[in-house]
Scaffold this motif. Structure first.
Motif, PDB file in Angstrom:
ATOM      1  N   ASP A  22       0.833  -1.207   0.000  1.00 61.54           N
ATOM      2  CA  ASP A  22       0.000   0.000   0.000  1.00 61.54           C
ATOM      3  C   ASP A  22       0.865   1.254   0.000  1.00 61.54           C
ATOM      4  O   ASP A  22       0.585   2.213  -0.725  1.00 61.54           O
ATOM      5  CB  ASP A  22      -0.937   0.035   1.205  1.00 61.54           C
ATOM      6  N   SER A  26       0.973   3.961  -3.009  1.00 67.35           N
ATOM      7  CA  SER A  26       0.608   5.350  -2.734  1.00 67.35           C
ATOM      8  C   SER A  26       1.735   6.304  -3.101  1.00 67.35           C
ATOM      9  O   SER A  26       1.509   7.340  -3.740  1.00 67.35           O
ATOM     10  CB  SER A  26       0.257   5.495  -1.254  1.00 67.35           C
ATOM     11  N   LYS A  73      -9.692   6.854  -4.585  1.00 69.07           N
ATOM     12  CA  LYS A  73      -9.487   6.692  -3.138  1.00 69.07           C
ATOM     13  C   LYS A  73     -10.793   6.917  -2.380  1.00 69.07           C
ATOM     14  O   LYS A  73     -11.102   6.193  -1.437  1.00 69.07           O
ATOM     15  CB  LYS A  73      -8.447   7.686  -2.622  1.00 69.07           C
TER      16      LYS A  73
END
Length: 107
Positions: A22, A26, A73
């Motif tokens: 993650d 990101s 998101k």
């Protein structure tokens, strides 16, 4: 940590991306967006410097890329703030596209 405990935790997290993945994803999105922003800004300034005037398609590219990240998101994390920012940036993208078309066609 016991072998069974490790295996149990592994089974519980199966199918879910881990925190490291993650974080990398990101950061990659952020770096990609920053590179696109810097390139578009450079081309925008270059066009003005050589007398071509303002090109609003660069705004559309940057705000469109950013809007898609925030909307994604917002939907996936069920976060209204990200979704709102994405919708606002998407609106700016649409305005930039319309202005670019109008100026390009001389309307």
């Amino acid at each position: 940590m016991e072998k069974e405990e490790i295996l149990s935790k592994s089974r519980n997290n199966e199918g879910k991306p881990d925190e490291y993945e993650d974080s990398i994803s990101s950061t990659g999105s952020f770096v990609g967006l920053m590179v696109a922003t810097i390139l578009a800004l450079g081309f925008f300034i270059f066009d003005i410097a050589i007398g071509k005037g303002q090109n609003y398609s660069y705004y559309a590219i940057i705000f469109g890329a950013s809007a898609s990240i925030f909307i994604y998101k917002g939907i996936k994390m069920v976060d209204k703030r990200n979704l709102l920012v994405g919708i606002l940036q998407g609106s700016i993208t649409l305005v930039a596209i319309v202005v670019h078309i109008i100026l390009s066609l001389g309307i």
